[in-house]
Write a protein that holds these residues in place. Structure first.
Motif, short mmCIF file in Angstrom:
data_model
loop_
_atom_site.label_atom_id
_atom_site.label_comp_id
_atom_site.label_asym_id
_atom_site.label_seq_id
_atom_site.Cartn_x
_atom_site.Cartn_y
_atom_site.Cartn_z
N LYS A 32 44.42 33.30 50.14
CA LYS A 32 45.76 32.84 49.74
C LYS A 32 45.83 32.40 48.28
CE LYS A 32 47.56 33.49 53.80
NZ LYS A 32 47.96 32.41 54.69
N LEU A 33 44.69 32.26 47.61
CA LEU A 33 44.68 31.87 46.21
C LEU A 33 44.30 33.05 45.32
CD1 LEU A 33 42.94 28.34 46.16
CD2 LEU A 33 45.38 28.87 46.22
N ASP A 34 45.10 33.28 44.28
CA ASP A 34 44.74 34.29 43.27
C ASP A 34 43.64 33.76 42.37
OD1 ASP A 34 46.88 35.79 44.26
OD2 ASP A 34 48.26 35.13 42.69
N VAL A 35 43.80 32.52 41.93
CA VAL A 35 42.88 31.92 40.97
C VAL A 35 41.91 30.99 41.69
CG1 VAL A 35 42.66 30.43 38.93
CG2 VAL A 35 44.57 32.05 39.10
N THR A 36 40.64 31.31 41.62
CA THR A 36 39.58 30.46 42.14
C THR A 36 38.50 30.33 41.07
OG1 THR A 36 38.31 32.31 43.06
CG2 THR A 36 39.97 31.30 44.50
N PHE A 37 37.62 29.37 41.23
CA PHE A 37 36.52 29.22 40.28
C PHE A 37 35.69 30.50 40.21
CE2 PHE A 37 32.12 27.96 39.31
CZ PHE A 37 32.32 27.42 38.05
N THR A 38 35.41 31.09 41.37
CA THR A 38 34.61 32.31 41.41
C THR A 38 35.25 33.43 40.60
OG1 THR A 38 33.78 31.72 43.60
CG2 THR A 38 33.57 34.02 42.95
N ARG A 39 36.57 33.59 40.74
CA ARG A 39 37.26 34.66 40.01
C ARG A 39 37.37 34.35 38.52
NH1 ARG A 39 41.87 35.95 44.59
NH2 ARG A 39 40.68 37.58 45.70
N LEU A 40 37.51 33.08 38.17
CA LEU A 40 37.51 32.73 36.75
C LEU A 40 36.16 33.06 36.11
CD1 LEU A 40 39.45 29.33 36.77
CD2 LEU A 40 40.28 31.55 35.97
N ARG A 41 35.09 32.81 36.85
CA ARG A 41 33.76 33.20 36.35
C ARG A 41 33.68 34.72 36.18
NH1 ARG A 41 31.56 29.68 33.58
NH2 ARG A 41 30.49 27.92 34.47
N SER A 263 49.50 34.31 33.09
CA SER A 263 49.55 35.24 34.22
C SER A 263 50.64 34.93 35.24
CB SER A 263 48.20 35.27 34.93
OG SER A 263 47.96 34.03 35.59
N ASP A 264 50.87 33.64 35.52
CA ASP A 264 51.68 33.18 36.67
C ASP A 264 51.02 33.54 37.99
OD1 ASP A 264 53.70 31.62 37.63
OD2 ASP A 264 55.28 33.11 37.44
N GLY A 274 46.40 46.66 40.05
CA GLY A 274 45.14 46.49 39.34
C GLY A 274 45.03 45.21 38.54
N LEU A 275 45.95 44.27 38.81
CA LEU A 275 45.95 43.00 38.07
C LEU A 275 46.45 41.89 39.00
CD1 LEU A 275 45.18 42.13 35.22
CD2 LEU A 275 47.53 42.57 34.51
N SER A 276 45.73 41.70 40.10
CA SER A 276 46.19 40.77 41.14
C SER A 276 45.48 39.42 41.10
CB SER A 276 46.00 41.41 42.52
OG SER A 276 44.62 41.65 42.78
N ASN A 277 44.46 39.28 40.24
CA ASN A 277 43.76 38.01 40.13
C ASN A 277 42.91 38.07 38.85
OD1 ASN A 277 40.87 38.82 40.78
ND2 ASN A 277 41.90 39.56 42.63
N PRO A 278 42.34 36.93 38.43
CA PRO A 278 41.58 36.94 37.18
C PRO A 278 40.40 37.91 37.18
CG PRO A 278 42.05 34.69 37.84
CD PRO A 278 42.49 35.56 38.98
#
Length: 315
Positions: A32-41, A263-264, A274-278
């Motif tokens: 349910k989250l687009d942005v997580t610590f894992t994805r930011l890494r 991003s929002d 192709g741009l659904s999360n970091p």
């Protein structure tokens, strides 16, 4: 995305955590989250701005704002490898440490109810960017969807001056056009549009006219190109190439050194293909590198934003 570090000036993770606090920013397993610590890494992120947004279903008071800040402290800042960004010095530290900076913004100042003492308290708690309105009118200004399309109130003008004095960045993304120009005429610090695109490319009320873009460029402000599909293209799914058309347009107006991204993510129901999360920012990077130099793409992803923050955050 390993070749570039990325700065994102707007996501709505805190809103989702406010509505359902059992979600995990560290590594959300619910999807349910687009942005997580894992994805930011994954994205090689150097800075993520976390917006405080209070939905209409909640009380427009300081209470949910403070609850959101509490969640930011407990859920975001508690993650090892995250550094709270409040000063220009913090920007310098994350550039050298490899940590991910976390900056706090407020999207819609309704809950302050015109009280500048509440603004000063938010500054002490670490809020460093504020959009005076969301889409409707409040005590300070009219937003882009308010039918009367008025400007800033007397309290709104005082708010601009106090943000300038404190060192809080002023965000114009949701302002009506008249409110935008009132703020341009009152501020003595450069403005940001944290998540807005070019109206000439996609005619949406939340996008900026060419005159607005030029005004932000003239004061050395910043424009956060956003990944909200309705702000990118009409009538069909948005693709990475459509995002780039907005970048090209701002560059044509002289804004190459004023582009950043907002991003929002987590504030949108649909995504650019192709741009659904970091973690998918590499798709944007690869396409940009076919059209722009390494130096230009580096500026878009973090150079322009970092330079702005070094010059405009408190020391």
């Amino acid at each position: 995305m390993n070749s570039l570090s990325s700065v994102d000036f707007h996501c709505d993770v805190l809103w989702k955590l406010l509505e359902q606090g059992n979600r995990s920013f560290l590594d959300d397993q619910t999807g349910k989250l687009d942005v997580t610590f894992t994805r930011l890494r994954q994205a090689g992120a150097s800075l993520q701005t976390f917006a405080i947004y209070i939905p209409d279903s909640m009380d427009k008071s300081m209470t949910p704002i403070l609850q959101s800040i509490d969640l930011f402290y407990r859920k975001i800042l508690a993650v090892p490898g995250i550094r709270f960004v409040k000063t220009a010095g913090d920007i310098e530290r994350i550039q050298n440490s490899g940590e991910i900076g976390a900056m706090l913004s407020l999207e819609g100042a309704d809950g302050l109810q015109g009280n500048l003492g509440m603004l000063r308290i938010l500054f002490e708690l670490g809020v460093r960017a504020i959009g005076l309105t969301w889409n409707q009118a409040n005590w300070g200004a009219d937003g882009v969807m308010e039918p009367r399309q008025g400007g800033l109130t007397g309290k709104g003008l005082a708010f601009v001056e106090e943000c300038n004095r404190l060192g809080i960045l002023l965000d114009v993304s949701h302002l009506s056009e008249r409110s935008f120009w009132d703020m341009v005429n009152r501020t003595h610090k450069p403005l940001i549009a944290s998540h807005s695109n070019a109206k000439a490319v996609c005619d949406h009320p939340r996008n900026l006219t060419d005159d607005q873009i030029r005004a932000i460029i003239a004061m050395d402000g910043r424009i956060g190109i956003t990944f909200v599909p309705p702000f990118i293209v009409k009538g069909r799914p948005a693709q990475v190439a459509d995002v780039i058309k907005h970048i090209e347009h701002v560059c044509e107006l002289g804004g190459e050194r004023h582009i950043m991204f907002g991003s929002d993510f987590d504030g949108i129901d649909t995504h650019v293909e192709g741009l659904s999360n970091p973690g998918e920012l590499s798709n944007l990077e690869e396409t940009l590198l076919k059209l722009y130099s390494d130096e230009q793409v580096t500026s878009f992803f973090h150079g322009n934003a970092n330079r702005f923050l070094l010059n405009n955050l408190p020391r």
